[in-house]
Design a protein around this motif. Structure first.
Motif, PDB file in Angstrom:
ATOM      1  N   ASN A 126       0.799  -1.235   0.000  1.00 28.33           N
ATOM      2  CA  ASN A 126       0.000   0.000   0.000  1.00 28.33           C
ATOM      3  C   ASN A 126       0.827   1.277   0.000  1.00 28.33           C
ATOM      4  O   ASN A 126       0.277   2.358   0.177  1.00 28.33           O
ATOM      5  CB  ASN A 126      -0.951  -0.010   1.195  1.00 28.33           C
ATOM      6  CG  ASN A 126      -1.979  -1.108   1.080  1.00 28.33           C
ATOM      7  OD1 ASN A 126      -2.561  -1.311   0.016  1.00 28.33           O
ATOM      8  ND2 ASN A 126      -2.187  -1.844   2.156  1.00 28.33           N
ATOM      9  N   THR A 127       2.124   1.155  -0.206  1.00 28.02           N
ATOM     10  CA  THR A 127       2.989   2.332  -0.227  1.00 28.02           C
ATOM     11  C   THR A 127       2.725   3.143  -1.490  1.00 28.02           C
ATOM     12  O   THR A 127       2.814   2.612  -2.599  1.00 28.02           O
ATOM     13  CB  THR A 127       4.475   1.913  -0.200  1.00 28.02           C
ATOM     14  OG1 THR A 127       4.699   1.066   0.930  1.00 28.02           O
ATOM     15  CG2 THR A 127       5.382   3.127  -0.126  1.00 28.02           C
ATOM     16  N   PRO A 128       2.402   4.433  -1.359  1.00 26.23           N
ATOM     17  CA  PRO A 128       2.209   5.262  -2.548  1.00 26.23           C
ATOM     18  C   PRO A 128       3.469   5.251  -3.417  1.00 26.23           C
ATOM     19  O   PRO A 128       4.589   5.353  -2.907  1.00 26.23           O
ATOM     20  CB  PRO A 128       1.935   6.653  -1.981  1.00 26.23           C
ATOM     21  CG  PRO A 128       1.371   6.387  -0.617  1.00 26.23           C
ATOM     22  CD  PRO A 128       2.115   5.176  -0.127  1.00 26.23           C
ATOM     23  N   GLN A 148      -0.649  12.284  -2.281  1.00 24.28           N
ATOM     24  CA  GLN A 148      -0.519  10.840  -2.041  1.00 24.28           C
ATOM     25  C   GLN A 148      -0.377  10.533  -0.546  1.00 24.28           C
ATOM     26  O   GLN A 148      -0.972   9.568  -0.057  1.00 24.28           O
ATOM     27  CB  GLN A 148       0.658  10.263  -2.829  1.00 24.28           C
ATOM     28  CG  GLN A 148       0.461  10.268  -4.323  1.00 24.28           C
ATOM     29  CD  GLN A 148      -0.796   9.530  -4.752  1.00 24.28           C
ATOM     30  OE1 GLN A 148      -1.132   8.486  -4.228  1.00 24.28           O
ATOM     31  NE2 GLN A 148      -1.507  10.103  -5.709  1.00 24.28           N
ATOM     32  N   LYS A 159      -3.103   8.429   1.783  1.00 26.29           N
ATOM     33  CA  LYS A 159      -2.675   7.282   2.592  1.00 26.29           C
ATOM     34  C   LYS A 159      -3.110   7.458   4.048  1.00 26.29           C
ATOM     35  O   LYS A 159      -3.604   6.513   4.673  1.00 26.29           O
ATOM     36  CB  LYS A 159      -1.157   7.115   2.487  1.00 26.29           C
ATOM     37  CG  LYS A 159      -0.618   5.948   3.257  1.00 26.29           C
ATOM     38  CD  LYS A 159      -1.112   4.647   2.674  1.00 26.29           C
ATOM     39  CE  LYS A 159      -0.541   3.497   3.453  1.00 26.29           C
ATOM     40  NZ  LYS A 159      -1.219   2.263   3.163  1.00 26.29           N
ATOM     41  N   GLU A 194      -6.848   6.835   4.251  1.00 28.54           N
ATOM     42  CA  GLU A 194      -7.137   5.397   4.195  1.00 28.54           C
ATOM     43  C   GLU A 194      -6.910   4.741   5.551  1.00 28.54           C
ATOM     44  O   GLU A 194      -7.713   3.920   5.994  1.00 28.54           O
ATOM     45  CB  GLU A 194      -6.250   4.709   3.152  1.00 28.54           C
ATOM     46  CG  GLU A 194      -6.637   4.978   1.732  1.00 28.54           C
ATOM     47  CD  GLU A 194      -5.651   4.393   0.736  1.00 28.54           C
ATOM     48  OE1 GLU A 194      -4.738   3.625   1.145  1.00 28.54           O
ATOM     49  OE2 GLU A 194      -5.763   4.707  -0.459  1.00 28.54           O
TER      50      GLU A 194
END
Length: 136
Positions: free
Chosen positions: A76-78, A119, A123, A126
């Motif tokens: 899930n790392t941008p 970004q 994150k 989320e």
């Protein structure tokens, strides 16, 4: 919280320039000269965001992105691809593989900074939504 950014590019001039500009914005910067070393560094530091070139030795940007997206701790790392390639096919492939953004060189630093900020904000949002869902 300090935001950790991993820069992956085989052109050290690009790395040095981005390191200097992003460090002035109070980001913690790490770098690697290719996708394989970038992957190892990402595993080690767990960055908040990755910026990668596309054309590199060992693992190119697509291969590097694929490794990031298949790793449980990094999935899930941008991920921002920053490349000189401006054609739609490469851009579309990047998004199909899971890139969050695709910027072309030379990039306006303000555009890059806005993309990074967006970004990181997404994150965090989320994580907040996920944490709130866990409470239900």
């Amino acid at each position: 919280m300090t935001i950790k950014i991993l820069l992956v590019d085989d052109d050290m001039d690009n790395i040095f320039l981005l390191e200097e500009l992003l460090h002035e914005e109070n980001f913690e910067i790490f770098s690697a000269p290719n996708g394989w070393l970038g992957f190892l560094k990402a595993k080690e530091i767990q960055p908040n965001l990755i910026i990668s070139d596309l054309q590199m030795p060992v693992l190119n940007g697509y291969e590097f992105l694929r490794k990031i997206r298949t790793d449980q701790t990094l999935v899930n790392t941008p991920f921002i691809l920053l490349t000189s390639y401006q054609d739609c096919e490469r851009r579309d492939r990047a998004f199909q593989l899971g890139a969050n953004a695709y910027l072309t060189k030379p990039v306006d630093f303000n555009v890059l900074l806005e993309t990074i900020t967006e970004q990181v904000r997404k994150k965090k949002l989320e994580k907040t939504v996920y944490a709130n869902c866990q409470l239900c």
